[in-house]
Write an enzyme that holds these catalytic residues in place. Structure first.
Site, PDB file in Angstrom:
ATOM      1  N   ASP A 181       0.818  -1.218   0.000  1.00 14.42           N
ATOM      2  CA  ASP A 181       0.000   0.000   0.000  1.00 14.42           C
ATOM      3  C   ASP A 181       0.873   1.301   0.000  1.00 14.42           C
ATOM      4  O   ASP A 181       1.697   1.384   0.901  1.00 14.42           O
ATOM      5  CB  ASP A 181      -0.939  -0.034   1.214  1.00 14.42           C
ATOM      6  CG  ASP A 181      -2.133   0.873   1.091  1.00 14.42           C
ATOM      7  OD1 ASP A 181      -2.568   1.104  -0.037  1.00 14.42           O
ATOM      8  OD2 ASP A 181      -2.600   1.313   2.121  1.00 14.42           O
TER       9      ASP A 181
ATOM     10  N   GLU B 219      -3.177   8.800   5.438  1.00 18.95           N
ATOM     11  CA  GLU B 219      -3.863   8.621   4.149  1.00 18.95           C
ATOM     12  C   GLU B 219      -5.100   7.744   4.300  1.00 18.95           C
ATOM     13  O   GLU B 219      -6.138   7.976   3.683  1.00 18.95           O
ATOM     14  CB  GLU B 219      -2.900   8.003   3.125  1.00 18.95           C
ATOM     15  CG  GLU B 219      -3.471   7.894   1.707  1.00 18.95           C
ATOM     16  CD  GLU B 219      -4.075   6.531   1.394  1.00 18.95           C
ATOM     17  OE1 GLU B 219      -4.566   6.347   0.272  1.00 18.95           O
ATOM     18  OE2 GLU B 219      -4.064   5.649   2.280  1.00 18.95           O
ATOM     19  N   GLU B 220      -4.986   6.714   5.124  1.00 23.48           N
ATOM     20  CA  GLU B 220      -6.062   5.736   5.260  1.00 23.48           C
ATOM     21  C   GLU B 220      -7.252   6.286   6.042  1.00 23.48           C
ATOM     22  O   GLU B 220      -7.104   7.083   6.970  1.00 23.48           O
ATOM     23  CB  GLU B 220      -5.539   4.478   5.975  1.00 23.48           C
ATOM     24  CG  GLU B 220      -4.408   3.765   5.266  1.00 23.48           C
ATOM     25  CD  GLU B 220      -4.878   2.972   4.055  1.00 23.48           C
ATOM     26  OE1 GLU B 220      -6.083   3.038   3.722  1.00 23.48           O
ATOM     27  OE2 GLU B 220      -4.052   2.275   3.454  1.00 23.48           O
TER      28      GLU B 220
ATOM     29  N   ASP C 153       1.978   4.590  -5.092  1.00 26.17           N
ATOM     30  CA  ASP C 153       1.062   3.874  -4.208  1.00 26.17           C
ATOM     31  C   ASP C 153       0.838   2.461  -4.726  1.00 26.17           C
ATOM     32  O   ASP C 153       0.841   2.217  -5.937  1.00 26.17           O
ATOM     33  CB  ASP C 153      -0.273   4.606  -4.104  1.00 26.17           C
ATOM     34  CG  ASP C 153      -1.032   4.280  -2.815  1.00 26.17           C
ATOM     35  OD1 ASP C 153      -0.552   3.418  -2.052  1.00 26.17           O
ATOM     36  OD2 ASP C 153      -2.084   4.879  -2.577  1.00 26.17           O
TER      37      ASP C 153
END
Length: 320
Positions: free
Chosen positions: A143, A159-160, A197
């Protein structure tokens, strides 16, 4: 368990950039122009590969890295130490935000530059946090110079999404940094932001998404072909015919929300290197070290490294 080999790909590039820093002296730079690398530069840069270093970096950061946890802090400290050891200038962009489930958290974007006083920057970026999955241990293995033009690395935090991917529950670090830099007028100094990514699995397929950086995406295709032609790139042994990573097609209708989005909305040129389709193990507990294909990862590292140095070398031959 879930980690993110994208960060490791950038670590893999760090050795090349610091060693190749001598190439950046006495070159004149022109915005949005990139001349093809000479054969000497091409071969010299390719000899800088360091797969053992990549594998060591994987071991150091392949652990759960949910924002606010001990693993998150440990990985952040490892990234910072690695950058400082390589004599990069490191800045932490810290802020607090309220997130679903976990409440108030501190986020820290890691920003590293070769020359903090440069007039323009090419940015390579990824995220270093991993996804919150309750009691599951999620690693996410696949990821995230002294010249007028310099290189900047950004490791985005947060980011998540913590619960559900929504505008207010995702991209915490990139949203806050883009807003900060817009206020400070720094966005005008960014030539291009390259976001990496979901890298690390075998046989990825990449496409162009943006018209204003299409010529730079084309350079990735050309560099992949040049690597294959010169024998530097090898592909998975189970392939009858090598699968090329970078495709000639443009997918302008694709709307992928990622850390580039807050910068794209503010007019920053973007190059988004993300495989489509996503790996089958994306956001599952199977996203661990076993899914990392080191042959593919080294190939991609070579391509991104060459692309970066080609951009930094760009311009006419006149010396400053």
């Amino acid at each position: 368990m879930f980690c993110n080999v994208t960060s490791n790909v950038i670590f893999f590039l760090l050795v090349s950039f610091t060693t190749a820093d001598k190439f950046l002296v006495n070159r004149h730079y022109v915005p949005y122009y990139a001349e093809e690398l000479s054969d000497d530069d091409f071969y010299t840069i390719n000899l800088l590969s360091d797969v053992p270093h990549l594998k060591e970096a994987v071991k150091q950061i392949l652990l759960p890295r949910v924002v606010g946890t001990k693993g998150h802090k440990k990985v952040r400290q490892y990234i910072i130490k690695s950058l400082c050891d390589l004599q990069w200038s490191v800045e932490l962009h810290k802020f607090h935000d309220k997130v679903p489930i976990l409440g108030q958290l501190e986020f820290q974007n890691i920003i590293a530059t070769l020359n903090p006083k440069a007039e323009r920057y090419l940015i390579l970026s990824c995220h270093y946090d991993s996804k919150y999955m309750g009691d599951l241990q999620f690693l996410g293995a696949t990821d995230a110079a002294n010249t007028p033009l310099s290189l900047m690395l950004i490791f985005f935090d947060g980011e998540e999404a913590f619960e559900e991917w929504l505008p207010e529950d995702s991209l915490y670090g990139s949203r806050r940094l883009a807003r900060k830099w817009e206020t400070e007028g720094f966005l005008d100094k960014i030539d291009m932001l390259v976001l990496l990514d979901l890298l690390g699995s075998s046989d990825p397929t990449f496409y162009n998404f943006f018209s204003n950086t299409e010529s730079f995406y084309s350079q990735l295709l050309s560099l992949e072909r040049r690597l294959a032609k010169t024998g530097f790139s090898t592909y998975s042994s189970n392939q009858v015919q090598p699968h090329r990573y970078f495709q000639a097609q443009t997918l302008r209708s694709a709307s992928l929300q990622d850390d580039h989005t807050p910068f794209l909305k503010r007019g920053v040129p973007i190059l988004h290197i993300i495989p489509l389709p996503f790996p089958s193990f994306w956001h599952t507990v199977e996203d661990n070290e076993s899914v990392i294909d080191y042959v593919t990862t080294e190939n991609l590292a070579r391509i991104v490294r060459l692309f970066t140095m080609q951009y930094l070398f760009s311009g006419i031959a006149n010396k400053i």
